[in-house]
Design a protein around this motif. Structure first.
Motif, PDB file in Angstrom:
ATOM      1  N   ASP A 204      -2.603   3.638  -9.851  1.00 43.61           N
ATOM      2  CA  ASP A 204      -2.984   2.255 -10.148  1.00 43.61           C
ATOM      3  C   ASP A 204      -1.966   1.552 -11.040  1.00 43.61           C
ATOM      4  O   ASP A 204      -2.015   0.323 -11.173  1.00 43.61           O
ATOM      5  CB  ASP A 204      -4.354   2.217 -10.835  1.00 43.61           C
TER       6      ASP A 204
ATOM      7  N   GLU B 195       2.603   0.519  -4.980  1.00 42.52           N
ATOM      8  CA  GLU B 195       1.416   1.120  -4.379  1.00 42.52           C
ATOM      9  C   GLU B 195       0.311   0.083  -4.194  1.00 42.52           C
ATOM     10  O   GLU B 195      -0.366   0.050  -3.154  1.00 42.52           O
ATOM     11  CB  GLU B 195       0.912   2.270  -5.261  1.00 42.52           C
TER      12      GLU B 195
ATOM     13  N   GLN C 231       0.989  -1.991  -1.190  1.00 46.97           N
ATOM     14  CA  GLN C 231       0.688  -1.258   0.039  1.00 46.97           C
ATOM     15  C   GLN C 231      -0.812  -1.267   0.327  1.00 46.97           C
ATOM     16  O   GLN C 231      -1.247  -1.480   1.465  1.00 46.97           O
ATOM     17  CB  GLN C 231       1.196   0.177  -0.067  1.00 46.97           C
ATOM     18  N   ARG C 232      -1.611  -1.040  -0.697  1.00 47.77           N
ATOM     19  CA  ARG C 232      -3.065  -1.023  -0.513  1.00 47.77           C
ATOM     20  C   ARG C 232      -3.568  -2.373  -0.015  1.00 47.77           C
ATOM     21  O   ARG C 232      -4.405  -2.438   0.902  1.00 47.77           O
ATOM     22  CB  ARG C 232      -3.758  -0.672  -1.831  1.00 47.77           C
ATOM     23  N   HIS C 233      -3.073  -3.449  -0.608  1.00 45.32           N
ATOM     24  CA  HIS C 233      -3.534  -4.775  -0.202  1.00 45.32           C
ATOM     25  C   HIS C 233      -3.054  -5.126   1.207  1.00 45.32           C
ATOM     26  O   HIS C 233      -3.789  -5.770   1.969  1.00 45.32           O
ATOM     27  CB  HIS C 233      -3.058  -5.831  -1.203  1.00 45.32           C
TER      28      HIS C 233
ATOM     29  N   THR D 147      -2.582  -3.042   3.611  1.00 46.90           N
ATOM     30  CA  THR D 147      -3.428  -2.264   4.519  1.00 46.90           C
ATOM     31  C   THR D 147      -4.811  -2.886   4.654  1.00 46.90           C
ATOM     32  O   THR D 147      -5.386  -2.936   5.753  1.00 46.90           O
ATOM     33  CB  THR D 147      -3.554  -0.818   4.006  1.00 46.90           C
ATOM     34  N   ALA D 148      -5.351  -3.373   3.529  1.00 45.42           N
ATOM     35  CA  ALA D 148      -6.697  -3.937   3.522  1.00 45.42           C
ATOM     36  C   ALA D 148      -6.751  -5.388   3.972  1.00 45.42           C
ATOM     37  O   ALA D 148      -7.837  -5.915   4.241  1.00 45.42           O
ATOM     38  CB  ALA D 148      -7.288  -3.819   2.120  1.00 45.42           C
TER      39      ALA D 148
END
Length: 262
Positions: free
Chosen positions: A184, A189, A192-194, A196-197
């Protein structure tokens, strides 16, 4: 403008701390400056300091009060010491302070808007990291975020001596011994998470001088945004890690902010 030097107690930190706050004031008779004030709670810029600074530094080394006078914009400048806006491994919970307690206290003290479209965050160096960390951890709270010469690739700043301004012991005190990449704490990172979402992110602005020791990390962040299709306003040009550059670029940030009615 009204300038308030606010000393207060933080339950999260367990100590007394401070913030400087600029509040809009409508004026006509000031010589050399006219102030503007809107109706209702003020739109707010949380303006974050760097590693060696404090809550007074933006006031002392730029003309931020004059720059925002005509905008009807409140500016909140908190104090976080050398915490990297993080719940420290050996120290206080500065992430909880900056992300939860501070905005709630500031709104209880002053007439500040809690609407997403009225809230912005920006910072320099360590504060650039903090600004994007807030925007990417809580995209629902901010309309826009800006980083000036920010620490954009935290893993590289920890491992590459050319991008590092802290001792190994200080890194351990803040982040502990574990790998930063993929956590976090890692802005790359979070991007990347956002991606993907498919998260609706705040508008992002990033700038860095080409002679800055953090330029390489800024390039990495920019390239990551490009590869993931994350919209980013990016500017670079001659400049080092110094206040002449930041005094100029904060004016560009203010002009860029998606401030209603400005």
């Amino acid at each position: 403008m009204a300038l308030i030097q606010c000393q207060f107690y933080s339950e999260v930190l367990g100590l007394s701390t401070s913030m400087n706050v600029i509040l809009p004031q409508a004026t006509r008779s000031q010589i050399g400056m006219e102030g503007k004030q809107g109706t209702g709670p003020h739109p707010t810029l949380y303006l974050l300091h760097g590693l060696s600074d404090d809550d007074s530094t933006w006031l002392r080394r730029t003309s931020i009060e004059r720059y925002v006078a005509s905008m009807g914009l409140a500016v909140v400048m908190p104090q976080v010491h050398r915490s990297f806006y993080t719940n420290m491994e050996q120290g206080a919970a500065y992430w909880t302070f900056i992300s939860e307690e501070l905005p709630a206290l500031a709104r209880s003290f002053f007439p500040l808007s809690d609407k997403r479209e009225d809230n912005f965050v920006a910072g320099l160096s360590m504060g650039g990291y903090g600004a994007f960390k807030l925007a990417l951890q809580h995209p629902e709270r901010f309309a826009a975020a800006a980083s000036l010469s920010g620490v954009m690739d935290l893993h590289a700043s920890r491992t590459d001596p050319k991008q590092n301004a802290m001792s190994p012991a200080e890194w351990l005190n803040i982040f502990g011994p574990d790998e930063i990449r993929g956590t976090d704490h890692d802005l790359l990172e979070l991007l990347q998470r956002h991606a993907t979402a498919g998260t609706s992110l705040p508008q992002l602005y990033q700038c860095c001088g080409t002679e800055d020791f953090l330029y390489k990390g800024n390039q990495t962040f920019r390239e990551t945004c490009t590869s993931l299709g994350v919209p980013l306003t990016y500017e670079e040009g001659p400049g080092a890690h110094e206040w002449g550059y930041w005094d100029a670029k904060i004016q560009d940030v203010l002009a860029w902010l998606p401030l209603k009615g400005h």
